[in-house]
Design an enzyme around this catalytic site. Structure first.
Site, short mmCIF file in Angstrom:
data_model
loop_
_atom_site.label_atom_id
_atom_site.label_comp_id
_atom_site.label_asym_id
_atom_site.label_seq_id
_atom_site.Cartn_x
_atom_site.Cartn_y
_atom_site.Cartn_z
N ASP A 72 -5.50 10.10 7.71
CA ASP A 72 -4.54 9.76 6.66
C ASP A 72 -3.26 10.57 6.88
OD1 ASP A 72 -5.27 8.47 3.55
OD2 ASP A 72 -3.32 9.42 3.87
N ASP B 291 -0.77 9.52 11.65
CA ASP B 291 0.07 8.47 11.08
C ASP B 291 0.03 7.26 12.01
OD1 ASP B 291 2.15 6.88 10.17
OD2 ASP B 291 3.36 8.61 9.56
N ILE B 292 -0.31 6.11 11.48
CA ILE B 292 -0.40 4.92 12.34
C ILE B 292 0.96 4.53 12.92
CG2 ILE B 292 -2.54 3.99 11.37
CD1 ILE B 292 -0.83 2.04 9.72
N ALA C 18 -1.81 1.26 4.28
CA ALA C 18 -0.84 0.18 4.07
C ALA C 18 0.13 0.55 2.97
CB ALA C 18 -1.55 -1.12 3.67
N TYR D 74 4.58 -8.35 1.44
CA TYR D 74 3.29 -7.65 1.49
C TYR D 74 2.18 -8.62 1.94
CZ TYR D 74 -1.05 -5.58 -0.10
OH TYR D 74 -2.34 -5.13 -0.15
N ARG E 162 -4.99 -12.35 -13.64
CA ARG E 162 -5.51 -11.72 -12.42
C ARG E 162 -7.02 -11.55 -12.52
NH1 ARG E 162 -1.28 -12.93 -11.10
NH2 ARG E 162 0.41 -11.78 -10.12
N ASP F 61 5.46 -12.06 -8.05
CA ASP F 61 4.19 -12.22 -8.79
C ASP F 61 3.83 -13.70 -8.95
OD1 ASP F 61 3.54 -9.59 -9.31
OD2 ASP F 61 4.41 -9.55 -11.32
N1 UFG Z 1 2.07 -5.79 -14.85
C1 UFG Z 1 2.75 -5.59 -16.03
N2 UFG Z 1 3.14 -4.32 -16.34
C2 UFG Z 1 2.87 -3.25 -15.55
C3 UFG Z 1 2.17 -3.46 -14.35
C4 UFG Z 1 1.79 -4.75 -14.03
O1 UFG Z 1 3.02 -6.54 -16.77
O2 UFG Z 1 3.24 -2.11 -15.89
C5 UFG Z 1 1.63 -7.16 -14.51
C6 UFG Z 1 2.14 -7.64 -13.19
O3 UFG Z 1 3.39 -8.24 -13.31
C7 UFG Z 1 1.02 -8.59 -12.77
C8 UFG Z 1 -0.24 -7.98 -13.37
O4 UFG Z 1 0.22 -7.11 -14.41
O5 UFG Z 1 1.24 -9.83 -13.37
C9 UFG Z 1 -1.04 -7.17 -12.39
O6 UFG Z 1 -0.16 -6.29 -11.72
P1 UFG Z 1 -0.63 -5.08 -10.82
O7 UFG Z 1 0.61 -4.39 -10.36
O8 UFG Z 1 -1.66 -4.29 -11.53
O9 UFG Z 1 -1.35 -5.80 -9.62
P2 UFG Z 1 -0.77 -6.94 -8.65
O10 UFG Z 1 -1.42 -8.21 -9.10
O11 UFG Z 1 0.69 -6.96 -8.52
O12 UFG Z 1 -1.25 -6.39 -7.25
C10 UFG Z 1 -2.55 -6.41 -6.83
C11 UFG Z 1 -2.67 -5.43 -5.69
C12 UFG Z 1 -1.85 -5.87 -4.54
C13 UFG Z 1 -2.20 -7.30 -4.21
C14 UFG Z 1 -2.02 -8.17 -5.39
C15 UFG Z 1 -2.34 -9.60 -5.11
O13 UFG Z 1 -2.24 -4.13 -6.10
O14 UFG Z 1 -2.12 -5.06 -3.45
O15 UFG Z 1 -2.87 -7.70 -6.42
O16 UFG Z 1 -1.26 -10.34 -5.60
F1 UFG Z 1 -1.39 -7.77 -3.25
#
Ligand code: UFG
Length: 323
Positions: free
Chosen positions: A31, A50-51, A73, A139, A219, A283
């Site tokens: 790491d 470091d990769i 990542a 991403y 989600r 998103d």
């Molecule tokens: N969200 C909020 N407020 C916050 C944080 C998040 O409303 O403070 C919303 C985001 O907009 C999203 C949902 O909550 O709609 C989930 O967001 P997260 O940031 O918790 O997770 P993500 O869905 O963006 O990301 C996760 C992983 C990524 C992966 C992705 C797949 O962390 O690595 O799912 O889309 F790529």
């Protein structure tokens, strides 16, 4: 087995180390501690490397490595939109460096952290492995590129690999001293728990005009220890199956942002104030997994199939984080 866990000081990687150690495997963590935590390296030695600096990677292979798990990542969807080059550099070029080093050391097994973000906007209610891959952020695109590279490397060099596409990793193993700790924290559940504890900058809900039941994004939250368990099963699978394989990992249940906030309120017993903010770039409205293939082929059954117990473990960590 002796497993080199690249990114093993990070959130999912450290939980994979715990699962490996519990199953009797030997672990070495590699790491750069950019996002990882030295305190999370508890189940084997740490090699700081470091990769993006390939000359540092050999140190991870000083002892014979049987398989590599690759969690290194950049993984923030929003940041990948504003800084795509950093994402392609780390996630694609960095992975190429790791693959080259593995080849030089004769290591032919890799479990790769992929993501639901490879799919882009869903065209069906649940997403199985055959769903079209059309990422809407750098991403997801960077992870999809690596999946393609792994398929080519299987054909050309006989590299065995399993790409595990996580949906939304959540929860913690607080009793083992590990959990989710990002700086800045961008993820929903930890941010909701901070708001419950009266800390943080104030919870924002990013968009309430999506085409979903309450207008907020849906989600599929999956416990990080269930993800870790899938990695162990992927090691067994690669023993039997050559080639490059991909599995989706989620619970198959979607929760909207507002439903998660309500579940966090129930778990914590605290009010969770929030404000509605504009949509966050990159998103998709809904991401819910079909994990039928992982269940069938890997024998994977998530132990945490409800949102409250997942949030409970995150809350246990949040109240007394070790780092
Ligand atoms: N969200 C909020 N407020 C916050 C944080 C998040 O409303 O403070 C919303 C985001 O907009 C999203 C949902 O909550 O709609 C989930 O967001 P997260 O940031 O918790 O997770 P993500 O869905 O963006 O990301 C996760 C992983 C990524 C992966 C992705 C797949 O962390 O690595 O799912 O889309 F790529």
């Amino acid at each position: 087995m002796h497993v080199l866990v690249c990114g093993g000081a990070g959130y999912v990687g450290s939980h994979a180390c715990l699962a490996l150690a519990r199953a009797g495997h030997e672990v070495t963590v590699l790491d750069n501690l950019f996002a990882g935590h030295r305190e999370a390296v508890r189940w084997g030695p740490l090699v700081e490397a470091d990769i993006l600096r390939p000359e540092t990677l050999d140190a991870g292979f000083a002892r014979r490595v049987d398989a590599v798990m690759h969690f290194c990542a950049r993984s923030l969807v929003g940041e990948s939109v504003t800084d795509p080059v950093a994402y392609y550099q780390n996630n694609v070029a960095g992975t190429l460096n790791l693959l080259e080093t593995m080849r030089r050391h004769g290591v032919d097994r890799l479990v790769f952290s992929s993501t639901a973000a490879v799919f882009g906007n869903p065209v069906s209610d649940v997403i199985d492995e055959e769903h079209p891959k059309d990422p809407i952020n750098p991403y997801g695109a960077s992870k999809l590129m690596v999946e393609r590279i792994l398929a080519d490397a299987a054909a050309a060099y006989g590299l065995r690999s399993v790409a595990l596409r996580y949906f939304n990793a959540a929860g913690a193993a607080a009793d083992e001293g590990i959990g989710e700790s990002h700086e800045p924290e961008t993820h929903l559940i930890p941010n909701a728990l901070k708001a419950a504890a009266g800390a943080g900058a104030g919870l924002k809900v990013f968009g309430n005009d999506y085409p979903t039941r309450d207008g907020t994004c849906v989600r599929d939250y999956v416990h990080v220890l269930d993800l870790a368990d899938a990695h162990l099963r992927a090691l067994d699978w690669m023993d039997r199956e050559p080639g490059a394989h991909r599995f989706n990992l989620g619970n198959g249940n979607g929760f909207s942002v507002l439903e998660v906030i309500e579940a966090a309120r129930r778990v914590t017993g605290h009010d969770i104030p929030y404000e509605i903010a504009p949509r966050r770039a990159g998103d998709p409205p809904v991401l819910v997994a079909s994990s039928a293939l992982a269940r069938e082929k890997l024998g994977w059954t998530p132990k945490y199939d409800r949102i409250e117990p997942i949030i409970e473990t995150a809350w246990a960590w949040h109240r007394a984080p070790a780092f």
